[in-house]
Design an enzyme around this catalytic site. Structure first.
Site, PDB file in Angstrom:
ATOM      1  CD  GLU A 108     -16.336 -53.261 -12.373  1.00 57.64           C
ATOM      2  OE1 GLU A 108     -15.382 -53.294 -11.693  1.00 57.64           O
ATOM      3  OE2 GLU A 108     -17.329 -52.562 -11.875  1.00 57.64           O
ATOM      4  CG  ASP A 177     -18.387 -61.390 -25.969  1.00 58.43           C
ATOM      5  OD1 ASP A 177     -18.601 -62.727 -26.325  1.00 58.43           O
ATOM      6  OD2 ASP A 177     -18.264 -60.707 -26.302  1.00 58.43           O
ATOM      7  CG  ASP A 179     -21.184 -61.377 -29.723  1.00 55.55           C
ATOM      8  OD1 ASP A 179     -22.557 -62.378 -29.095  1.00 55.55           O
ATOM      9  OD2 ASP A 179     -20.521 -60.614 -29.809  1.00 55.55           O
ATOM     10  CB  CYS A 200     -25.036 -68.925 -38.230  1.00 53.87           C
ATOM     11  SG  CYS A 200     -26.977 -68.121 -37.725  1.00 53.87           S
ATOM     12  CB  SER A 229     -23.998 -64.671 -24.692  1.00 49.62           C
ATOM     13  OG  SER A 229     -24.833 -64.416 -26.310  1.00 49.62           O
ATOM     14  NE  ARG A 231     -30.725 -60.501 -29.126  1.00 52.20           N
ATOM     15  CZ  ARG A 231     -30.768 -59.213 -29.188  1.00 52.20           C
ATOM     16  NH1 ARG A 231     -29.819 -58.801 -29.387  1.00 52.20           N
ATOM     17  NH2 ARG A 231     -31.676 -58.898 -29.921  1.00 52.20           N
ATOM     18  N   GLY A 233     -24.897 -65.495 -29.493  1.00 54.18           N
ATOM     19  CA  GLY A 233     -22.596 -66.452 -28.682  1.00 54.18           C
ATOM     20  C   GLY A 233     -22.596 -66.654 -27.330  1.00 54.18           C
ATOM     21  CG  ASP A 394     -14.980 -58.386 -28.284  1.00 51.76           C
ATOM     22  OD1 ASP A 394     -14.275 -57.615 -29.310  1.00 51.76           O
ATOM     23  OD2 ASP A 394     -16.374 -57.602 -28.605  1.00 51.76           O
ATOM     24  CG  LEU A 404     -16.969 -54.092 -16.702  1.00 51.38           C
ATOM     25  CD1 LEU A 404     -18.365 -52.837 -16.640  1.00 51.38           C
ATOM     26  CD2 LEU A 404     -17.234 -54.616 -14.781  1.00 51.38           C
ATOM     27  CG  HIS A 412     -30.032 -61.197 -24.396  1.00 47.46           C
ATOM     28  ND1 HIS A 412     -30.951 -60.067 -24.394  1.00 47.46           N
ATOM     29  CD2 HIS A 412     -28.727 -61.166 -24.092  1.00 47.46           C
ATOM     30  CE1 HIS A 412     -30.188 -60.421 -25.500  1.00 47.46           C
ATOM     31  NE2 HIS A 412     -28.510 -60.068 -25.136  1.00 47.46           N
TER      32      HIS A 412
END
Lengths: 506, 496
Positions: A108, A177, A179, A200, A229, A231, A233, A394, A404, A412
């Site tokens: 998918e 994941d 973040d 950080c 990702s 951005r 994470g 997460d 997903l 991004h």
């Protein structure tokens, strides 16, 4: 669940700093606006929600040039997007392009598209039988975001004609994941929410070091791929066949294995067991040096850099039985010049002495203290290190096959940065701010064309090889795709041999 | 595989079970079965039903013991042992009854899950009671062989930490097992085993967990297969015609899956209105009370909260129209348009008017306890006994003025501390409803298992106290087996 993503939006989003002067800025911000066009009513719908967007000051500081626009995105898809890499990975087949892989054709894909500025449509259950089909669809739709779902028992694009229950997820990479948003209570660099800085980012570095080792050493996964990702994470995709075929229950167990539950406002009763489980001991050995170098000093997150911080965030958290240490050290540290690292050692030593492990004669308190209090005190320094460093997953993203997750290699829209592969061995050198934005990539292409015309270099196979993406994509090919394909080839060969042996014709 | 198919004319009653084992007392209890092969037996339809109900009785007893204070006490275990030996007298009865229920409960998902959970618990319970010999035999049954001594020796440094501290001296002759980690998921999740390169190393003391896991996996696969292919897939049609209604009947008894609202008398259903929900909080268990408080404070509820609270109110008799009124009033910080656009959908969805149009029933306690934990300051769902620490809980109890003495509150907190969330909730009920006389006539069975049972009992108690007619007299167990034949109902009742 889809409704959740709209209602939690921050009303102030309109003020995103990215490309404030650009004529396209109105378009770049649609991500934060109402997603009421979503048409999804499926209860199983699970996705990595985009949290409220905040001003990306870092991005703005670095560059006031356009980093993202629909035009740039179109160019990126047309010239740079590595369709072949994505396909040869997701097909799990070394014979690229001409072969039809059901692992690819039943995957998918879902896309977020913007038919007109400010309007956003989310399309689920897309699937493509070949790399060419995928390319055509992406070039046509130019999605602002692509998500990857599970591999199903049937092609997901046929979901409307299939009977209920016929479309079952059968495989899916195990994903993680992480973040920076989840680190807000321990980030003392000034960033909150979606903001990040190099100070950080160190939390992500620690997360990769802990998880990558654990996944490989403990679970025996060899094909782990990490991505920025784009951005705030990182994502991990674990692609071993054993990982892809894990049940939801097993995913849950693996994710929980890596999760350390520490005391929270709602739950202060936390148990770590001593001796530490080998996986936690290994994590601790990785994390404590980071804790000392990047969490304690003022140059990091300043836990032991000011009396206010060490009182509130450290000494006040010592369990009741150890309060004497807190008051003693508070006085001692008020006017001395020890470094944060030395203070940490002192603190640990005091704890050891108090519970009678410091060597030498046992103190009076050590003799009278209850075993439970001793244990709590013994755990405490470990808990402190873990609270300030241990990866915060997460976990819901990892738990189910059909959750997903944003596809690697897409862009991004808020930062314009490409979701690039990261090599875990080089995570310490990885700089999220060095990841190219769409704007920069176009400049790089232009520059290349100019110099290439002068120097007459041989033409590279892919256009992305003309840009800084090369530094991200080539290691991915070499360190991830090649070993993956090698193993698949070996596996196929073994199977063929076995089949031949059964038939008796060698 | 075809589970019921093999029940067809056959010359012998029981195949393959040695005489001596089936004749000795307790044999069935001791003999641990995998139920991997369906029996070939001939039996009357009456007997078929009786067997099913016998097993049902065992599983229900098990469920009650598991959820009660006596779960880990000797008494509880003995009582359970007694029921098992009495009902599942022989290994063959044990086997046949298992397959009958397996077939009957494969018909719908919730019951499949219930059956799977409780059969696994039964299997596990028997293993825990088993002696070393039976355990070793069971390990063999699952092709589980101890770790080679040489490998154990090599890994001893690591494995040692798995042993209890006082056991270190004997560690050299401890047995360990090595299995793919996917066979030891609960130990992996709790980090109670060593995981290395995909294999879990487990001390013998924890092997029960592995066996139970394997058992669960096999049974789960078989149930899934039955669900997909139909129970009577392989048998001829006249057989199917005869058995199907019977299985349907067995399937429809036992479980309280019907929305509790249907059991409510009409007087209660009409009692819950959009206007009086806030006043009814004193009749709600803590989870729903905190939800209402959160709703009033935030002027909204997030997704999981809407679902948990909405379904509870639905179960309490609030109609869809009333629910829409109630939630819209409560979500007072937004425009009617915003409400319509973003939230009314989810309320209608709860009532089965949107999306898959599947009407849902209220979550029971295990559903709430095991749901996704609250992760956002605006989340009020979940079970407070599980999600709060004891400090926060006792403050909350105090602020709600629950209990007349600090001791009352302490009793609740103590249960919560030992992670008996259901019992803590039951204790809360007891503290609030001290009149023993009144409680005699009220069904308190499911308090601590279902928020709606708590609510219903609390209202009934108030009714009694204020002198209302005993409107609850049709509340007993019988009400659960609506639609099943009387005989079935009788046996099910007698097991209570």
């Amino acid at each position: 669940m889809p409704e959740e993503s709209t209602q939690e939006q921050d009303p102030d989003n309109g003020t995103t700093a990215v490309a404030a002067t650009s004529p396209t800025s109105a378009v770049t911000n649609v991500y934060a606006k109402d997603n009421s066009n979503k048409e999804i009513t499926n209860e199983d719908f699970d996705m990595d929600e985009d949290e409220p967007m905040q001003t990306e000051t870092e991005a703005a500081k670095k560059s006031t040039a356009v980093v993202f626009s629909p035009e740039l995105l179109k160019m990126y898809y047309a010239r740079l997007f590595p369709f072949d890499l994505l396909h040869s990975w997701l097909a799990y087949s070394p014979n690229n392009n001409n072969s039809q892989s059901w692992l690819f054709s039943r995957r998918e894909f879902s896309m977020t598209i913007e038919p007109s500025p400010g309007e956003e449509i989310y399309i689920r259950y897309q699937s493509f039988s070949t790399s060419q089909e995928l390319t055509t669809a992406i070039l046509k739709r130019r999605p602002t975001k692509i998500d990857l779902g599970a591999i199903f028992s049937q092609a997901p694009k046929d979901h409307k004609t299939l009977q209920k229950g016929q479309l079952q997820p059968v495989q899916r990479e195990l994903v993680f994941d992480i973040d920076l948003t989840d680190y807000d209570d321990i980030r003392h660099c000034g960033c909150t929410g979606a903001q990040i800085c190099n100070k950080c980012w160190v939390f992500m570095t620690m997360a990769v070091e802990v998880l990558d080792g654990g996944l490989k050493k403990d679970f025996g996964f060899d094909h782990v791929s990490w991505f920025y990702s784009g951005r705030r994470g990182i994502h991990a995709w674990i692609c071993d066949e054993t990982a892809r075929t894990l049940t939801n229950e097993a995913r849950n167990a693996v994710a929980t294995y890596f999760e350390v539950k520490l005391a929270s406002d709602n739950n202060k009763d936390v148990e770590l067991h001593l001796p530490l489980h080998p996986s936690l001991q290994r994590a601790f050995d990785i994390l404590e040096p980071w804790f000392i170098s990047d969490i304690l000093p003022a140059s990091g997150h300043g836990l032991l850099a000011s009396p206010e911080r060490w009182k509130k965030d450290l000494l006040d958290t010592i369990p009741e039985a150890g309060k004497s240490i807190a008051s003693l050290l508070e006085k001692k540290w008020a006017n001395d010049t020890t470094t944060p690292a030395e203070k940490w050692e002192q603190l640990k030593k005091h704890v050891r002495v108090l519970i009678g492990q410091g060597g030498g004669a046992k103190t009076k308190t050590a003799k009278t203290m209850s075993t439970k209090d001793k244990l709590r005190l013994e755990h405490w320094p470990i808990e402190v290190v873990f609270r300030h460093t241990y990866p915060r997953l997460d976990i819901n993203v990892s738990k189910t096959m059909n959750h997903l997750l944003k596809s690697p290699f897409c862009v991004h829209p808020k930062t314009g940065r490409v979701c690039v592969p990261i090599q875990p061995e080089e995570i310490r050198q990885f700089d999220p701010f060095a990841v190219p934005t769409l704007g920069r990539l176009m400049e790089e292409l232009d520059d290349y064309e100019k110099t290439a015309a002068m120097e007459e270099r041989p033409k590279p196979k892919h256009e992305w090889q003309k840009t800084s993406l090369k530094g991200y994509f080539e290691p991915f090919q070499k360190a991830f795709l090649e070993p993956l394909h090698k193993e698949i080839r070996k596996h196929d060969k073994n199977q063929a041999e076995q089949a031949a042996a059964m038939r008796g014709d060698f | 595989m075809n589970v019921v198919g093999p029940i067809k004319p056959s010359s012998s009653l029981i195949a393959g079970i040695p005489e001596e084992e089936s004749s000795s007392k307790n044999a069935a209890f001791k003999q641990i079965q995998l139920y991997d092969e369906a029996p070939q037996v001939e039996m009357s339809l009456d007997q078929f039903e009786v067997y099913a109900l016998k097993r049902l009785k065992v599983l229900r007893k098990l469920e009650r013991v598991m959820n009660s204070r006596t779960a880990n006490s000797i008494d509880g275990k003995n009582a359970l042992k007694k029921t098992i030996s009495e009902e599942l007298e022989t290994p063959e009865l044990d086997q046949i009854s298992h397959f009958i229920l397996r077939a009957a409960y494969s018909l719908d998902e919730e019951k499949r899950r219930w059956f799977l959970t409780h059969e696994t618990a039964l299997f596990r319970f028997r293993l825990e009671q088993a002696d070393q010999k039976v355990l070793t035999k069971s390990c063999k049954m699952f092709q589980l062989t101890p770790l080679h001594p040489k490998e154990a020796q090599e890994k001893m440094q690591l494995l040692k930490m798995l042993l209890p501290h006082d056991n270190n001296t004997r560690s050299s002759n401890q047995t360990f097992y090595k299995v793919p980690f996917t066979q030891a998921l609960d130990l992996v999740a709790k980090r109670q085993c060593i995981v290395e390169r995909g294999f879990a190393y487990i001390p013998a003391s924890k092997v029960v967990s592995i066996l139970a896991g394997k058992f669960r996996m096999l049974l789960s696969a078989s149930l899934a297969h039955l669900a997909q292919n139909g129970i009577l897939g392989g048998s001829n049609s006249s057989e199917a015609e005869r058995l199907h209604p019977l299985l349907q009947n067995i399937n429809s008894c036992l479980l309280e899956t019907e929305p509790i609202s249907e059991e409510l008398g009409s007087f209660q259903a009409s009692m819950v209105t959009p206007g009086n929900v806030p006043k009814l909080v004193q009749h709600m268990p803590l989870c729903m009370r905190t939800m209402q408080t959160g709703l009033q404070k935030d002027k909204k509820l997030r997704y999981h909260g809407r679902l948990q609270y909405g379904l509870f109110l639905k179960g309490a008799g609030l109609s869809l129209e009333d629910a829409l009124v109630f939630f819209q009033r409560s979500f007072s910080n937004m425009t009617a348009e915003q409400w319509q656009k973003e939230y009314s959908y989810s309320i209608r969805h709860t009532y089965g008017k949107e999306g898959q149009k599947k009407s849902k029933s209220a979550y029971n306690c295990s559903g709430i306890i095991n749901s996704q934990p609250p992760s956002h300051p605006g989340d009020h769902h979940g079970c407070p006994y599980k999600e709060y620490d004891s400090d926060k809980l006792s403050k909350l109890l105090q602020s709600l003025k629950i209990g007349s003495t600090p001791g009352d509150r302490q009793a609740i907190v103590n249960l919560q501390k030992s992670k008996h969330y259901n019992l803590a909730c039951l204790e809360h009920f007891k503290v609030m409803h001290p009149n023993q006389e009144a409680l005699k006539d009220i069904s308190v069975d499911n308090i601590g298992n279902h928020p709606n049972a708590w609510f219903r009992a609390s209202l009934a108690y108030k009714e009694y106290e204020t002198g209302g007619a005993g409107a609850e007299n049709n509340e007993k167990e019988g009400a659960l087996v609506a639609g099943s034949p009387k005989a079935v109902a009788d046996v099910a009742m007698s097991s209570a």
